[in-house]
Design a protein around this motif. Structure first.
Motif, mmCIF file in Angstrom:
data_model
loop_
_atom_site.group_PDB
_atom_site.id
_atom_site.type_symbol
_atom_site.label_atom_id
_atom_site.label_comp_id
_atom_site.label_asym_id
_atom_site.label_seq_id
_atom_site.Cartn_x
_atom_site.Cartn_y
_atom_site.Cartn_z
ATOM 1 N N GLY A 216 0.790 -1.228 0.000
ATOM 2 C CA GLY A 216 0.000 0.000 0.000
ATOM 3 C C GLY A 216 0.816 1.269 0.000
ATOM 4 N N LYS A 217 2.119 1.192 -0.304
ATOM 5 C CA LYS A 217 2.983 2.365 -0.259
ATOM 6 C C LYS A 217 3.570 2.651 -1.632
ATOM 7 C CE LYS A 217 7.010 4.305 2.142
ATOM 8 N NZ LYS A 217 8.007 4.094 3.216
ATOM 9 N N VAL A 218 3.561 3.907 -2.043
ATOM 10 C CA VAL A 218 4.168 4.352 -3.299
ATOM 11 C C VAL A 218 4.882 5.678 -3.037
ATOM 12 C CG1 VAL A 218 2.547 3.184 -4.854
ATOM 13 C CG2 VAL A 218 1.995 5.455 -3.976
ATOM 14 N N TYR B 204 3.518 8.007 -0.113
ATOM 15 C CA TYR B 204 2.075 7.988 0.118
ATOM 16 C C TYR B 204 1.664 6.582 0.530
ATOM 17 C CZ TYR B 204 2.197 12.421 -2.432
ATOM 18 O OH TYR B 204 2.475 13.706 -2.834
ATOM 19 N N ILE B 205 0.626 6.512 1.387
ATOM 20 C CA ILE B 205 0.146 5.238 1.899
ATOM 21 C C ILE B 205 -1.369 5.189 1.753
ATOM 22 C CG2 ILE B 205 0.006 3.751 3.948
ATOM 23 C CD1 ILE B 205 2.542 5.090 4.947
ATOM 24 N N ASP C 206 2.651 10.101 3.637
ATOM 25 C CA ASP C 206 3.245 9.239 4.664
ATOM 26 C C ASP C 206 3.616 10.072 5.891
ATOM 27 O OD1 ASP C 206 4.618 7.415 6.164
ATOM 28 O OD2 ASP C 206 6.261 7.120 4.742
ATOM 29 N N PRO C 207 3.006 9.782 7.049
ATOM 30 C CA PRO C 207 3.330 10.545 8.263
ATOM 31 C C PRO C 207 4.582 10.033 8.971
ATOM 32 C CG PRO C 207 1.618 8.962 8.760
ATOM 33 C CD PRO C 207 1.909 8.810 7.285
#
Length: 750
Positions: free
Chosen positions: A45-47, A54-55, A115-116
């Motif tokens: 789920g990450k790019v 981004y997630i 992404d935090p």
């Protein structure tokens, strides 16, 4: 003759607090969450693109940040283009453009959030700190007189069968490039939200900086299981004998064979994955969501989704891409060694002792890999080809023991004085030549109650065959680097692929050794012996790897002018060709090759303490109480590229960024025990204590928080041994340190 069986249960990393803390817990303890090898930025789920990472909002990993939305899309949908097709997104801002498309204002909002700072603690998926192991040993030793004591045959035989099993988290995908996971996702994959070819087939648009970077992990395929099966043989045969006038000889042939095969279950076949990512060539099957990869029945399996959160791939697809890898290794060594001992002269203080000998040694190593690994089609591994090598060496040595005074001479303060001098010459092919001396002095000033001893020597250690011919092994350490090649790109900490490479041109390590000490055996306390020894060892030309961070910093500062330019590859397999800055960045990182080389130095000094007391209880047997301790005064490491580091009293690991990392080096450690000899058997109990050991200061965040002790390893271990006095070779024991078992394979850490 002796036999042994030993079993060791696995120890899960999750059961060891110090090796399974999550990022928040590490930060709370004032430890940098970026350094532990089990923390990873790669998960489903990450790019990423040039604007950041981004997630998917549906990722449960967002829960600690309050951003998790269980009702959000589990996979990023494609955006219709209004003409019966779908929009495409490419270029350095592909992810940002997709996520900010106007389409989302009327369709539930964008699927991704910035992404935090999510990091995955891979111990929640399953990994072992200590592998399970079953070990079976058989040992036989014997000798026979052929011609009285003048010719005796002797021999030893040891066979060990070791089976060990451990597990690691599912394989990560840190990128799709040829030097990353080497995965191709076609633009017509129904789960590809960007609508363009991604990976090597996409060319400049399919990889950063011209396109998005895809991170993931084969979460649903299960833990990787490492199953190692080892056979070890040790055979010694020779002749020895006593000759006239105090001379003796000993000649032996020794053969060692170490044969291992390691299987990796639940690995991913890159070839099958490429087909599972492609829609079927049959339009009807493709419309039904079927791929080009056949399943166990021969029918095509559903198309694989590399973009979704876990739990949304068909079991048939997962089964189709799973595979078992193997690595084989065979190491052989044989040597012939002979030595002659004698006392050619009787001096006033006693006989002059001499020993002269020599030998020949031949060593070889062979490794091989499965076909997928050879082709570079295993996500998470670079291509590896079979390796082999052979080394030979000749050696000659001589030693002389010269008694200078003896008790019979009645010289004040010189009850006994003895000098020993020795030298050794050895030539290696490959490796060169080495010649080293040794001088030692033993002095009893009054009687045998007090003995003073001192020695100086030079020594060398030839490179191990694995260091010479072991081939390539992949690691995924964390580096500090720029996100992109832009001058003002932010700095980030990221896991990146590196390859540890052997080096057939390595030379032997050299060292100087000093020692001195005292042994006290007071007559007033029969059976008591106490000793303390000082030692200092300084190595030169030691073998090391240049810290990857040092190489990265130089590459980013100098580009193609860096001496490390030949060792770095971008994601697409190309190399740096200009002197522009920040070219070894996270956006299009491929791999960094780090070969072994000579040039490091280690200097260590300390004190060894020992004490023993023997109590003869007659009918109850004999008891021996003993204790040993080491006080480490200094342990310094340096190399030409990293500088000088002091590791005494610390834990350091080269894989996670410590130059020349030496593992656990406590300020002190204590071993104590009791042995009981009774009715031809010896029973012994041992205990070892290691105090808390902190990581180097570089691992600690700049904060006033109290770190507290950080335990590395097992602080207290015990063992029980029983052996027969009728055969000194017969013993049955549980090792004091199970994790250090013979020939236990080391799993790649990521």
């Amino acid at each position: 003759m002796a036999a042994q069986y030993y079993h060791q249960d696995p120890l899960s990393s999750a059961d060891r607090k110090a090796s399974s803390l999550g990022p928040d817990q590490l930060t709370a303890l004032n430890i940098d969450p970026g350094f532990p090898y089990y923390i990873s930025p790669s998960f489903p789920g990450k790019v990423q693109d040039s604007t950041g990472a981004y997630i998917l909002r549906s990722s449960p990993l967002l829960q600690p940040f309050g951003l998790f939305d269980p009702n959000a899309a589990f996979t990023p949908p494609r955006i219709p283009n209004g003409s019966g097709g779908y929009k495409t997104f490419s270029g350095p801002t592909a992810v940002s453009d997709y996520n900010s498309d106007p389409y989302w204002t009327t369709h539930g909002g964008s699927p991704y959030v910035a992404d935090p700072g999510v990091l995955l603690n891979t111990t929640i998926l399953g990994r072992d700190s200590v592998q399970s192991q079953d070990r079976r040993n058989v040992f036989v030793s014997g000798e026979r007189d052929l011609l009285d004591k003048q010719v005796q045959f002797f021999g030893d035989f040891l066979y060990a069968n070791i089976n060990s099993e451990g597990k690691l988290a599912p394989s990560p995908v840190i990128g799709l490039g040829a030097k990353q996971a080497n995965i191709n996702i076609p633009g017509d994959n129904p789960y590809n939200p960007f609508g363009i070819d991604l990976g090597p087939i996409g060319g400049t648009n399919g990889l950063p900086p011209g396109g998005p970077r895809i991170r993931s992990r084969f979460w649903d395929s299960g833990d990787r299981i490492f199953d190692a099966q080892t056979h070890f043989y040790h055979v010694v045969g020779g002749l020895k004998g006593d000759l006239d006038h105090g001379w003796s000889y000993n000649g032996a042939y020794t053969y060692n064979l170490y044969d291992q095969i390691q299987f990796v279950h639940n690995a991913i076949s890159g070839t099958a994955l490429d087909l599972a990512l492609k829609p079927s060539l049959d339009p009807a099957a493709a419309a039904a969501g079927l791929s080009q990869q056949p399943g166990s029945t021969g029918a095509p399996v559903p198309i694989y989704n590399l973009f979704s959160v876990p739990g949304h791939n068909d079991p048939a697809s997962l089964e189709a891409i799973r595979t078992t890898l193997f690595t084989t290794g065979k190491s052989q060594e044989w040597d012939a060694l002979g030595v002659i001992n004698g006392t050619p002269l009787d001096l006033a203080a006693g006989p002059l002792g001499v020993a002269v000998g020599g030998g020949y040694t031949e060593e070889s190593l062979e490794t091989d890999f499965d076909g997928l690994t050879r082709q570079g089609k295993v996500p998470g591994l670079n291509a590896a080809l079979p390796t082999s090598g052979r080394r030979t060496s000749w050696a000659g040595f001589a030693e002389m023991r010269l008694p200078i005074t003896s008790p019979d001479m009645n010289i004040p303060a010189l009850c006994s004085l003895e000098l020993t001098a020795a030298g050794r010459y050895e030539t290696f092919e490959p490796g060169g030549d080495s010649a080293v001396p040794k001088v030692s002095l033993r002095w009893q000033p009054l009687d045998e109650q007090v003995t003073l001893r001192a020695s100086y020597s030079q020594s060398f250690v030839a490179p191990a065959t694995f260091e010479l011919f072991g081939g390539d092994f992949v690691n995924v350490p964390v580096f500090g680097l720029r996100l992109t090649s832009a001058t003002n790109a932010p700095g980030v900490g990221r896991q990146e692929y590196t390859v540890d490479r052997s080096n057939p041109t390595l030379k032997p390590r050299d060292a100087e050794n000093w020692s001195g000490g005292i042994v006290i055996s007071p007559k007033a306390v029969k059976g008591l012996t106490l000793s303390v020894d000082y030692y200092r060892v300084k190595t030169r030309n030691d073998i090391f790897r240049v810290p990857g961070q040092t190489m990265v910093d130089d590459l980013n500062a100098k580009g193609s002018a860096s001496i490390w330019q030949p060792y770095f590859f971008k994601a697409d397999g190309s190399q740096i060709t200009t002197t522009a800055i920040n070219q070894a960045n996270d956006e299009d990182w491929g791999t960094l090759i780090d070969p072994l080389q000579n040039g490091a130095s280690i200097e260590t000094e300390g004190l060894d303490f020992a004490g023993s007391y023997v109590l003869d209880a007659e009918a109850a047997g004999k008891f021996t109480f003993y204790a040993n301790a080491n006080l480490l005064l200094r342990y310094d490491y340096s190399d030409p590229f990293s500088g000088h580091f002091r590791y005494a009293g610390k834990f350091s690991d080269a894989v996670t960024g410590d130059p020349g990392g030496q593992g656990t080096l406590p300020d002190y450690q204590i071993v104590t025990g009791l042995a009981w000899d009774f009715h031809h058997f010896t029973y012994s109990v041992n205990a070892r204590y290691v105090p808390p050991v902190p990581p180097p200061a570089a691992r600690v965040l700049p904060s006033t928080a109290n770190l507290g002790p950080w335990i590395a390893g097992i602080p207290l271990t015990c063992s029980l041994r029983m052996s027969s006095a009728q055969n000194s070779a017969s013993s049955f024991a549980a090792p004091a340190s199970p994790s250090a078992s013979i020939m236990s394979p080391i799993m790649t850490r990521r």
